[in-house]
Design an enzyme around this catalytic site. Structure first.
Site, PDB file in Angstrom:
ATOM      1  N   HIS A  28       7.263   7.751   8.991  1.00 40.83           N
ATOM      2  CA  HIS A  28       8.628   7.403   8.583  1.00 40.83           C
ATOM      3  C   HIS A  28       9.636   8.338   9.259  1.00 40.83           C
ATOM      4  O   HIS A  28      10.690   7.905   9.723  1.00 40.83           O
ATOM      5  CB  HIS A  28       8.805   7.554   7.062  1.00 40.83           C
ATOM      6  CG  HIS A  28       7.985   6.623   6.223  1.00 40.83           C
ATOM      7  ND1 HIS A  28       7.223   7.050   5.168  1.00 40.83           N
ATOM      8  CD2 HIS A  28       7.815   5.284   6.274  1.00 40.83           C
ATOM      9  CE1 HIS A  28       6.622   6.015   4.588  1.00 40.83           C
ATOM     10  NE2 HIS A  28       6.958   4.931   5.246  1.00 40.83           N
ATOM     11  N   ARG A  50       3.903  -0.684  13.061  1.00 44.48           N
ATOM     12  CA  ARG A  50       2.778   0.186  13.420  1.00 44.48           C
ATOM     13  C   ARG A  50       1.738  -0.527  14.268  1.00 44.48           C
ATOM     14  O   ARG A  50       1.165   0.028  15.163  1.00 44.48           O
ATOM     15  CB  ARG A  50       2.100   0.732  12.153  1.00 44.48           C
ATOM     16  CG  ARG A  50       2.952   1.762  11.453  1.00 44.48           C
ATOM     17  CD  ARG A  50       2.428   2.024  10.073  1.00 44.48           C
ATOM     18  NE  ARG A  50       2.492   0.800   9.278  1.00 44.48           N
ATOM     19  CZ  ARG A  50       2.032   0.679   8.065  1.00 44.48           C
ATOM     20  NH1 ARG A  50       1.434   1.692   7.493  1.00 44.48           N
ATOM     21  NH2 ARG A  50       2.151  -0.449   7.412  1.00 44.48           N
ATOM     22  N   LYS A  60       4.320  -1.988  -6.916  1.00 41.23           N
ATOM     23  CA  LYS A  60       3.545  -0.782  -6.591  1.00 41.23           C
ATOM     24  C   LYS A  60       3.771   0.285  -7.662  1.00 41.23           C
ATOM     25  O   LYS A  60       4.915   0.561  -8.006  1.00 41.23           O
ATOM     26  CB  LYS A  60       4.036  -0.180  -5.267  1.00 41.23           C
ATOM     27  CG  LYS A  60       3.664  -0.960  -4.018  1.00 41.23           C
ATOM     28  CD  LYS A  60       4.184  -0.190  -2.804  1.00 41.23           C
ATOM     29  CE  LYS A  60       3.821  -0.837  -1.491  1.00 41.23           C
ATOM     30  NZ  LYS A  60       4.399  -0.113  -0.348  1.00 41.23           N
TER      31      LYS A  60
HETATM   32  N1  COA Z   1       4.997   5.094   9.296  1.00 36.72           N
HETATM   33  C1  COA Z   1       4.178   5.325   8.291  1.00 36.72           C
HETATM   34  N2  COA Z   1       3.982   4.474   7.287  1.00 36.72           N
HETATM   35  C2  COA Z   1       4.658   3.318   7.326  1.00 36.72           C
HETATM   36  C3  COA Z   1       5.533   2.989   8.362  1.00 36.72           C
HETATM   37  C4  COA Z   1       5.689   3.945   9.393  1.00 36.72           C
HETATM   38  N3  COA Z   1       6.486   3.732  10.437  1.00 36.72           N
HETATM   39  N4  COA Z   1       6.033   1.779   8.131  1.00 36.72           N
HETATM   40  C5  COA Z   1       5.507   1.351   6.983  1.00 36.72           C
HETATM   41  N5  COA Z   1       4.678   2.298   6.506  1.00 36.72           N
HETATM   42  C6  COA Z   1       3.843   2.210   5.300  1.00 36.72           C
HETATM   43  C7  COA Z   1       4.555   2.549   4.057  1.00 36.72           C
HETATM   44  O1  COA Z   1       4.386   3.902   3.741  1.00 36.72           O
HETATM   45  C8  COA Z   1       3.860   1.687   3.064  1.00 36.72           C
HETATM   46  O2  COA Z   1       2.651   2.312   2.714  1.00 36.72           O
HETATM   47  P1  COA Z   1       1.962   2.056   1.309  1.00 36.72           P
HETATM   48  O3  COA Z   1       1.812   0.580   1.129  1.00 36.72           O
HETATM   49  O4  COA Z   1       0.728   2.801   1.497  1.00 36.72           O
HETATM   50  O5  COA Z   1       2.904   2.648   0.300  1.00 36.72           O
HETATM   51  C9  COA Z   1       3.464   0.437   3.814  1.00 36.72           C
HETATM   52  O6  COA Z   1       3.429   0.853   5.156  1.00 36.72           O
HETATM   53  C10 COA Z   1       4.408  -0.684   3.664  1.00 36.72           C
HETATM   54  O7  COA Z   1       5.673  -0.219   4.073  1.00 36.72           O
HETATM   55  P2  COA Z   1       6.933  -1.107   3.909  1.00 36.72           P
HETATM   56  O8  COA Z   1       6.711  -2.444   4.497  1.00 36.72           O
HETATM   57  O9  COA Z   1       8.103  -0.331   4.357  1.00 36.72           O
HETATM   58  O10 COA Z   1       6.896  -1.347   2.362  1.00 36.72           O
HETATM   59  P3  COA Z   1       7.767  -0.689   1.391  1.00 36.72           P
HETATM   60  O11 COA Z   1       7.295  -1.084   0.057  1.00 36.72           O
HETATM   61  O12 COA Z   1       7.885   0.771   1.640  1.00 36.72           O
HETATM   62  O13 COA Z   1       9.180  -1.406   1.731  1.00 36.72           O
HETATM   63  C11 COA Z   1      10.778  -3.161   1.397  1.00 36.72           C
HETATM   64  C12 COA Z   1       9.357  -2.814   1.773  1.00 36.72           C
HETATM   65  C13 COA Z   1      11.241  -2.273   0.280  1.00 36.72           C
HETATM   66  C14 COA Z   1      11.690  -2.935   2.575  1.00 36.72           C
HETATM   67  C15 COA Z   1      10.817  -4.636   0.948  1.00 36.72           C
HETATM   68  O14 COA Z   1       9.820  -4.821  -0.023  1.00 36.72           O
HETATM   69  C16 COA Z   1      12.149  -5.000   0.373  1.00 36.72           C
HETATM   70  O15 COA Z   1      13.085  -5.293   1.089  1.00 36.72           O
HETATM   71  N6  COA Z   1      12.253  -4.997  -0.977  1.00 36.72           N
HETATM   72  C17 COA Z   1      13.507  -5.324  -1.675  1.00 36.72           C
HETATM   73  C18 COA Z   1      13.399  -6.677  -2.359  1.00 36.72           C
HETATM   74  C19 COA Z   1      13.763  -7.770  -1.390  1.00 36.72           C
HETATM   75  O16 COA Z   1      14.826  -7.827  -0.828  1.00 36.72           O
HETATM   76  N7  COA Z   1      12.800  -8.703  -1.227  1.00 36.72           N
HETATM   77  C20 COA Z   1      12.982  -9.807  -0.309  1.00 36.72           C
HETATM   78  C21 COA Z   1      12.588  -9.424   1.082  1.00 36.72           C
HETATM   79  S1  COA Z   1      12.900 -10.733   2.212  1.00 36.72           S
END
Ligand code: COA
Length: 164
Positions: A17, A90, A41
């Site tokens: 991140h 990733r 989660k």
């Molecule tokens: N480096 C390391 N880890 C990464 C990464 C990176 N560059 N990119 C993603 N990850 C990891 C995260 O740590 C996370 O790990 P985990 O599942 O072990 O916790 C996983 O990959 C998923 O990451 P991400 O896709 O960013 O999920 P998130 O839950 O952190 O975020 C949101 C997703 C919050 C952006 C999305 O769910 C959202 O927009 N939510 C709001 C509700 C909404 O609008 N919904 C409609 C969407 S169209």
């Protein structure tokens, strides 16, 4: 100057991140790092703790704002005059989920914002927050894969792999 958003659960923020934040901060005037409470989660850290870790890990950057929100990401984007939403990719496994989310969000942004993708540094392509929690909980070495302040916080809290 563009106002960009990089949102996620950041439970906790990892080196992957942080790499995306470092690079995205050079592309915009202000980068808002938005901590989202994802209802599907269980979280290991409170929103305040996650914000605090991000604040400490990004203290070398001058154009970062840290915020916390819930609800639709697109609503936050519209309310805060965000014009760019940054996502890290990733590996191909991220692609299908990301394109679906980007296309849905594109409808909801009403042309105000674009989603852009930064390819994660290959050094971090295997890193995720839950993997860091699991390896740490089982006694594995995650130094260098999370910022030092995160490791300190994990040691203090003795974080378990399940996120509680
Ligand atoms: N480096 C390391 N880890 C990464 C990464 C990176 N560059 N990119 C993603 N990850 C990891 C995260 O740590 C996370 O790990 P985990 O599942 O072990 O916790 C996983 O990959 C998923 O990451 P991400 O896709 O960013 O999920 P998130 O839950 O952190 O975020 C949101 C997703 C919050 C952006 C999305 O769910 C959202 O927009 N939510 C709001 C509700 C909404 O609008 N919904 C409609 C969407 S169209």
């Amino acid at each position: 100057m563009k106002k960009a958003l990089y949102a996620g659960s950041f439970d906790p923020i990892t080196a992957g991140h942080l790499d995306v934040i470092n690079r995205a901060s050079k592309l915009c005037g202000t980068l808002v790092v938005g901590v989202i409470q994802n209802p599907s989660k269980a979280s290991a850290f409170t929103g305040e703790e996650r914000m605090d870790m991000i604040r400490r890990a990004t203290s070398h950057l001058s154009n970062i704002q840290i915020d916390q929100f819930d609800g639709l990401l697109a609503d936050y984007v519209l309310r805060h005059q965000i014009t760019v939403v940054v996502r890290g990719l990733r590996a191909t496994m991220d692609f299908e989920y990301e394109i679906q989310m980007a296309q849905m969000n594109a409808r909801l942004y009403h042309d105000q914002a674009e989603t852009i993708f930064l390819m994660t540094n290959p050094e971090h392509s295997f890193v995720s927050s839950s993997l860091m929690r699991e390896v740490f909980a089982l006694g594995g070495d995650i130094s260098g894969l999370v910022p030092d302040c995160v490791l300190e916080m994990m040691m203090k809290k003795a974080v378990t792999s399940k996120g509680e």
